[in-house]
Scaffold this motif. Structure first.
Motif, short mmCIF file in Angstrom:
data_model
loop_
_atom_site.label_atom_id
_atom_site.label_comp_id
_atom_site.label_asym_id
_atom_site.label_seq_id
_atom_site.Cartn_x
_atom_site.Cartn_y
_atom_site.Cartn_z
N ILE A 222 45.94 -32.10 11.20
CA ILE A 222 45.22 -33.97 11.03
C ILE A 222 44.30 -33.81 11.73
O ILE A 222 43.80 -34.90 11.21
N THR A 223 44.63 -33.00 12.53
CA THR A 223 42.68 -32.77 13.23
C THR A 223 41.50 -32.98 10.86
O THR A 223 40.97 -33.38 10.87
N ILE A 224 42.60 -31.53 10.23
CA ILE A 224 41.82 -31.45 9.07
C ILE A 224 42.02 -33.34 8.47
O ILE A 224 40.87 -32.94 7.58
N VAL A 225 42.94 -33.29 7.60
CA VAL A 225 43.16 -34.23 7.13
C VAL A 225 42.26 -35.88 7.21
O VAL A 225 42.00 -36.48 6.51
N THR A 227 39.47 -35.36 9.24
CA THR A 227 37.84 -35.18 8.88
C THR A 227 37.96 -35.48 7.70
O THR A 227 36.62 -35.88 7.23
N PHE A 228 38.78 -35.02 7.26
CA PHE A 228 38.71 -35.28 5.38
C PHE A 228 38.76 -36.89 5.35
O PHE A 228 37.55 -36.93 4.38
N CYS A 229 39.34 -37.22 5.75
CA CYS A 229 39.03 -39.07 5.16
C CYS A 229 38.29 -39.56 5.50
O CYS A 229 37.08 -40.33 4.78
N CYS A 230 37.47 -39.06 7.08
CA CYS A 230 36.32 -39.94 7.22
C CYS A 230 35.23 -39.55 5.80
O CYS A 230 34.40 -40.72 5.59
N ALA A 231 34.83 -38.18 5.77
CA ALA A 231 33.74 -37.66 4.77
C ALA A 231 34.01 -38.44 3.40
O ALA A 231 33.62 -39.10 2.81
N SER A 329 27.18 -35.86 5.05
CA SER A 329 27.06 -35.10 5.52
C SER A 329 27.68 -33.92 6.88
O SER A 329 28.47 -32.84 7.11
N LEU A 330 27.41 -34.61 7.90
CA LEU A 330 28.23 -34.41 9.55
C LEU A 330 29.86 -34.47 9.14
O LEU A 330 30.39 -32.74 9.65
N TYR A 331 30.14 -34.85 8.38
CA TYR A 331 31.76 -35.36 8.47
C TYR A 331 32.12 -33.34 7.78
O TYR A 331 32.93 -33.31 7.52
N LEU A 332 31.28 -33.50 6.23
CA LEU A 332 31.67 -32.34 5.86
C LEU A 332 31.40 -30.85 6.51
O LEU A 332 32.77 -30.17 6.17
N PHE A 333 30.62 -30.86 7.51
CA PHE A 333 30.49 -29.95 8.45
C PHE A 333 31.18 -29.96 9.07
O PHE A 333 31.87 -28.54 9.28
N ALA A 334 31.91 -30.88 9.78
CA ALA A 334 32.97 -30.90 11.26
C ALA A 334 34.23 -30.43 10.22
O ALA A 334 35.51 -29.83 10.72
N LEU A 335 34.63 -30.84 8.61
CA LEU A 335 35.31 -30.93 8.46
C LEU A 335 36.49 -29.42 7.97
O LEU A 335 36.64 -28.72 7.79
N LEU A 336 34.79 -28.22 7.43
CA LEU A 336 34.46 -26.95 7.73
C LEU A 336 34.55 -26.40 8.94
O LEU A 336 35.88 -25.10 9.16
N THR A 341 38.51 -24.25 13.02
CA THR A 341 39.42 -23.80 14.26
C THR A 341 41.39 -23.68 13.98
O THR A 341 41.67 -23.35 14.92
N ARG A 342 41.72 -24.45 12.78
CA ARG A 342 42.83 -23.63 12.67
C ARG A 342 43.41 -22.33 12.29
O ARG A 342 44.45 -21.72 12.95
N GLU A 343 42.85 -22.07 11.25
CA GLU A 343 42.68 -20.35 11.83
C GLU A 343 41.97 -19.44 12.86
O GLU A 343 42.94 -18.23 13.34
N TYR A 344 41.79 -19.81 13.73
CA TYR A 344 41.88 -19.59 15.64
C TYR A 344 43.54 -19.40 16.39
O TYR A 344 44.17 -18.99 16.84
N LYS A 345 43.21 -21.11 16.11
CA LYS A 345 45.03 -21.00 15.78
C LYS A 345 46.48 -20.60 15.68
O LYS A 345 46.73 -19.70 15.77
N VAL A 346 45.83 -20.07 13.90
CA VAL A 346 46.93 -19.28 13.78
C VAL A 346 46.86 -17.61 13.38
O VAL A 346 47.88 -17.05 14.17
#
Length: 406
Positions: A222-225, A227-231, A329-336, A341-346
């Motif tokens: 949901i963090t990704i979702v 953050t994507f919405c903001c961008a 652009s900041l939100y796109l970078f935050a999305l990346l 972060t998700r990769e680390y948790k997986v």
């Protein structure tokens, strides 16, 4: 650090006193130096009140951690709505006195309720007087500024994501009201100020919603979702479809429903990462302090960036276009960074599964054919797990995108 030395209630009480003094200083004076003092006192007071509240909630609520914290942070939206309305219709001195009264009453009641309802089992009151206090403070300082925390991959990753997303938030916050005046010159002062009210109404609705969704579908997901919405809202809606007052109100509400993602999930992501540490180590508080402070120095430049990015001239159609580009652009970078972060948790889930599988394999008896067959299955599974944990682009991308609740 003071929290571990003095306890939650005492630290919140100190913050309450600082905020009240700050508002009173602002109320009593009109000179710039006293206004600087007002800002410092209120800033310190907010920190002393805000930090204990946001570190306490993840300890109490485990299963619905994001939802609980989002309800607490919904208070920032409620408070901002009240402050925006008061600031619109009251003179500055009456406005500051109103804030002082509201703040001291609400925070004092919160301290009383906290004292009656919660006994922090992780905190043992100690007799710290005179030299003992300074020795213990020095000890805590070394813990909170440990080199191990500064070198932590996930702590730095969440810190950068949080502060990048928060910088994007501040850029559009500082631009939105003036953008409204620029695009709709006939707008009244009241309606221009009410834009932030609509934005915060969106936050009141959005923060609990994203918290509930995070607990159900995975906080990293949901963090990704959001953050994507903001961008998307900035790049698509704000840049192209905010020519009238009604359209700007629509953007403010939608953006308000999404832009709290950094504040809500910053804390719960850290809490999730630290839940395997022993409670007495208080690693969550140390990581949270690091994430919220060490990269925040860049946030001091947010308003400066808005001023520098504003295009001068009376004949400019959209003087805040560069601020919109920068915020988006900041939100796109935050999305990346959110995908990292998700990769680390997986990867931590895979590590846990490797440990459990290895333990099963080590304890497996091989003298019977049945056990031998099961041992082979576990060996194949272990090899597959190690392969999925490989540090190459293909495996990394698979971990970041794999459709699981995380």
């Amino acid at each position: 650090m003071f929290q571990e030395l003095l306890g939650y209630q005492t630290v919140i009480s100190i913050g309450n006193a600082f905020m009240f003094m700050g508002f009173i200083i602002g109320y009593k004076t009109k000179t710039i130096n006293y206004l600087y003092a007002w800002a410092v006192f209120v800033g310190v007071g907010i920190s002393f009140s805000f930090v204990p509240a946001t570190t306490l909630i993840p300890k109490i609520f485990i299963k619905n951690r994001a939802l609980a914290l989002s309800f607490i942070l919904m208070g920032t939206g409620v408070g901002a709505v009240i402050a925006s309305l008061l600031g619109t219709f009251l003179e500055v001195d009456k406005f500051l006195m109103s804030l002082a009264i509201i703040q001291v009453v609400v925070v004092s009641l919160s301290i009383i309720v906290l004292h009656l309802c919660y006994d922090d089992k992780y905190f043992v009151k100690r007799d710290l007087k005179g030299l003992k206090f300074f020795k213990e403070f020095s000890k805590q300082f070394k813990k909170y500024y440990s080199i191990n925390i500064f070198k932590s991959y996930i702590a730095n990753l969440i810190a950068i994501w949080f502060n990048v997303a928060l910088m994007g938030y501040l850029i559009f916050i500082f631009s939105l009201s003036d953008y409204t005046k620029s695009m709709v010159p006939s707008v009244t002062k009241v309606n221009s100020n009410l834009i932030t009210v609509y934005l915060n109404i969106g936050q009141i609705v959005g923060r609990p919603t994203m918290g509930r969704l995070g607990d159900k579908f995975g906080r990293a997901n949901i963090t990704i979702v959001f953050t994507f919405c903001c961008a998307i809202f900035i790049w698509v809606y704000w840049l192209n479809f905010t020519k009238s007052y009604g359209q700007i109100v629509g953007f403010a509400v939608l953006m308000g429903m999404s832009c709290g993602v950094a504040n809500v999930f910053n804390t719960v992501l850290i809490a999730d990462v630290c839940q395997n540490f022993p409670p007495e180590d208080n690693m969550f508080m140390k990581y949270w302090a690091y994430v919220n402070s060490n990269y925040a120095v860049f946030l001091l430049l947010a308003e400066f960036f808005v001023q520098k990015l504003t295009i001068p001239g009376n004949d400019v159609k959209n003087p805040y276009k560069h601020s919109q580009y920068f915020s988006g652009s900041l939100y796109l970078f935050a999305l990346l960074l959110a995908f990292f972060t998700r990769e680390y948790k997986v990867r931590t889930i895979i590590d846990t599964e490797i440990t459990n599988t290895q333990r099963q394999l080590d304890s497996m008896e091989t003298k019977h054919e049945y056990f031998d067959e099961e041992s082979k299955e576990l060996t194949v599974k272990l090899e597959a797990l190690h392969e999925s944990k490989a540090m190459n682009v293909k495996a990394f991308t698979r971990r970041a995108l794999i459709p699981i609740v995380v």
